[in-house]
Design a protein around this motif. Structure first.
Motif, mmCIF file in Angstrom:
data_model
loop_
_atom_site.group_PDB
_atom_site.id
_atom_site.type_symbol
_atom_site.label_atom_id
_atom_site.label_comp_id
_atom_site.label_asym_id
_atom_site.label_seq_id
_atom_site.Cartn_x
_atom_site.Cartn_y
_atom_site.Cartn_z
ATOM 1 N N LEU A 1 -6.789 1.515 5.576
ATOM 2 C CA LEU A 1 -6.424 1.507 4.157
ATOM 3 C C LEU A 1 -7.648 1.537 3.242
ATOM 4 C CD1 LEU A 1 -3.466 -1.080 4.164
ATOM 5 C CD2 LEU A 1 -3.444 1.317 4.795
ATOM 6 N N ARG B 1 0.158 -1.482 -4.296
ATOM 7 C CA ARG B 1 -0.441 -2.762 -4.703
ATOM 8 C C ARG B 1 0.554 -3.641 -5.456
ATOM 9 N NH1 ARG B 1 -5.648 -3.866 -4.451
ATOM 10 N NH2 ARG B 1 -5.661 -5.046 -6.384
ATOM 11 N N TYR C 1 0.855 -1.183 0.000
ATOM 12 C CA TYR C 1 0.000 0.000 0.000
ATOM 13 C C TYR C 1 0.887 1.228 0.000
ATOM 14 C CZ TYR C 1 -3.501 3.391 1.423
ATOM 15 O OH TYR C 1 -4.324 4.475 1.471
ATOM 16 N N PRO C 2 0.637 2.198 -0.835
ATOM 17 C CA PRO C 2 -0.457 2.264 -1.811
ATOM 18 C C PRO C 2 -0.152 1.573 -3.144
ATOM 19 C CG PRO C 2 0.759 4.331 -1.802
ATOM 20 C CD PRO C 2 1.390 3.472 -0.748
#
Ligand SMILES: [Fe+2]
Lengths: 215, 301
Positions: free
Chosen positions: A119, A38, A35-36
């Motif tokens: 998140l 991915r 995160y962020p």
């Protein structure tokens, strides 16, 4: 040397850092931008783990995924005393496996609530919190009765096992998902005991044990 | 004007951040919440963007042409983020001149949801006293626990708080550090819910790394915290630099979420001086002078 594909704020990754630290095993880290970024869904990572999940280890070419499975492997391979995963005690092994599955339940509830709050994951957070409280209640009772019998750990042994390691992180991080541990005193005492195991290490959001109370 | 749940005109008239541009997919609707209002926004990938109040016909994830959207809210693209306002915002956002320096690494370290009021989060950001205890062996270490004397002023012409001459021993001040060092800090609070911190660069003693926290108030007790890094680092991958800052923020998070009361008390007598040090006192006074009521417990008059 073990390579750990790791995200700092992941409780599942922390399980492995914790056990390796307690076992005195060295490892190197490959950071994955969970995160962020991915990055766990990126092509290169999906070739390592097609499930697109952390953690993963690579131990001299042996690639393993799934935190609980890796705990079994690490303890079996690197714990010379054989206490963390007691392979020659069938009853105890059964208990360990039972609580490893329970730890997956904690991930599915307490960790999900934390992912929702911190998140912005699109989960049913109320269902996750209710589920976590149900599991915490069961574990708190189990630990409370254990204390009455002089048992300090989740399984029936005089020492901690990987079941303790598997359950610990997402319980400690539960408040980040809006799940208070106020009503689980036996869990809180057990968390404190885990923090006093030799080799214990912290992650962001988990603090070391306070000064020991005078006996 | 549409009625808003937040009635604090000072806060309504500010620019507020919504998201890092680098993390928004082009051409689709994204939903968010600002000051208890449900908003949507989109970017087109060509430098255009729009923000509007959430509408049933433009659901999250659906494709959208921003040129044809009506009822747009004020918009600013700055420092890598999309900003909007629910009131009448000033023409300009506060300046961060370092953002234009081409050799800096500019990253959103992360956007995290935090169960804290925006002013409590700013106050924690300003506090050096917690470094050795919360960021142990990174931003501080015992026995180097003393916060040395520093200067704080409320700059009248710039309308911001400025804390200078701050200095702290840090074992690992950034990803570019190779050991412990005394690190100089400057703090700015140019916006009630945003703060910009400058600290010595391990690479160039004449320059400062910039780390900013831009808080998006969801409601009075919840924020989305956007963290801008604008630093000098020639060696580390983006994800390593982000990881460092996320580690730090992850350590602050439980501290922030356990603040009580959740809203920041502005009465000078409300909390002990240990908790409210010099910069915190200046910040509280500045919010009082502005008449901010959202996310705070105003001083009795
Ligand atoms: Fe901090």
């Amino acid at each position: 040397m073990i390579t750990l594909y790791d995200y700092e704020l992941s409780g599942n990754c922390y399980k492995l850092r914790l056990l390796m630290s307690m076992l005195g095993v060295d490892w190197k880290t490959v950071p994955v931008d969970f995160y962020p970024g991915r990055e766990h869904k990126s092509d290169w990572f999906l070739r390592i783990n097609p499930l697109g999940q952390l953690p993963v280890i690579d131990d001299d070419g042996l690639i393993l995924r799934d935190a609980q499975a890796i705990l079994v492997y690490l303890a079996s391979k690197y714990d010379a005393a054989g206490t963390w995963y007691p392979r020659d005690n069938p009853a105890l092994l059964g208990e360990v496996s039972q609580w490893l599955a329970f730890a997956d339940g904690i991930t599915a509830t307490a960790s999900a609530a934390r992912l929702h709050d911190a998140l912005f994951y699109d989960f049913d957070v109320e269902a996750a919190r209710t589920g976590a409280h149900r599991l915490f209640r069961i574990l708190d009772e189990h630990l409370w009765f254990g204390e009455q019998e002089g048992r300090d750990w989740i399984c029936s042994a005089s020492h901690p096992t990987i079941a303790d390691i598997a359950c610990f992180p997402y319980i400690m991080l539960s408040e980040e998902g809006g799940i208070s541990r106020q009503d689980y005193p036996a869990i809180r005492r057990w968390c404190d005991r885990v923090k006093r195991i030799k080799g214990f290490t912290v992650m962001s959001g988990v603090f070391p044990a306070g000064p020991a109370k005078a006996a | 004007m549409t009625k808003t749940r937040c009635t604090d005109q000072v806060i309504l008239d500010l620019w507020h951040p919504l998201a890092a541009l680098s993390e928004v997919a082009a051409g689709v609707v994204v939903d968010t919440v600002l000051l208890e209002e449900r908003l949507s926004f989109a970017i087109d990938g060509e430098g255009n963007a729009a923000v509007w109040r959430d509408r049933a016909d433009l659901a999250e994830g659906s494709p959208v042409d921003i040129a044809v959207i009506s009822g747009k809210l004020p918009l600013k693209l700055a420092y890598g983020y999309i900003w909007t306002s629910l009131g009448n915002p000033p023409a300009d956002l506060f300046p961060i001149p370092e953002f234009d320096e081409v050799d800096r690494r500019k990253l959103n370290a992360a956007t995290f949801g935090v169960n804290v009021s925006a002013p409590r989060a700013i106050e924690n950001f300003l506090d050096m006293g917690h470094f050795p205890y919360v960021h142990t062996d990174i931003l501080g270490a015992e026995p180097h626990t003393e916060v040395k004397e520093y200067d704080v002023e409320i700059s009248v012409d710039r309308d911001e708080i400025l804390a200078t001459r701050c200095r702290f021993f840090q074992p690992m001040a950034s990803t570019a550090s190779d050991g412990g060092a005394d690190v100089d800090y400057i703090y700015r609070v140019p916006h009630p819910y945003c703060s910009v911190l400058y600290k010595s660069s391990p690479l160039d003693e004449s320059r400062l790394d910039v780390i900013a926290v831009f808080l998006q108030p969801i409601d009075q007790e919840h924020v989305r915290a956007h963290m801008l890094l604008c630093v000098l680092d020639e060696d580390n991958e983006d994800k390593v630099i982000k990881r460092f800052q996320q580690t730090i923020f992850g350590q602050d998070k439980p501290i922030l979420e356990n603040q009580f009361p959740k809203r920041l008390p502005l009465d000078p007598r409300a909390e002990t001086p240990i908790r409210a040090d010099k910069s915190a006192i200046a910040y509280r006074r500045w919010l009082s002078q502005k008449g901010v009521t959202y996310g705070v417990i105003p001083a009795a008059t």
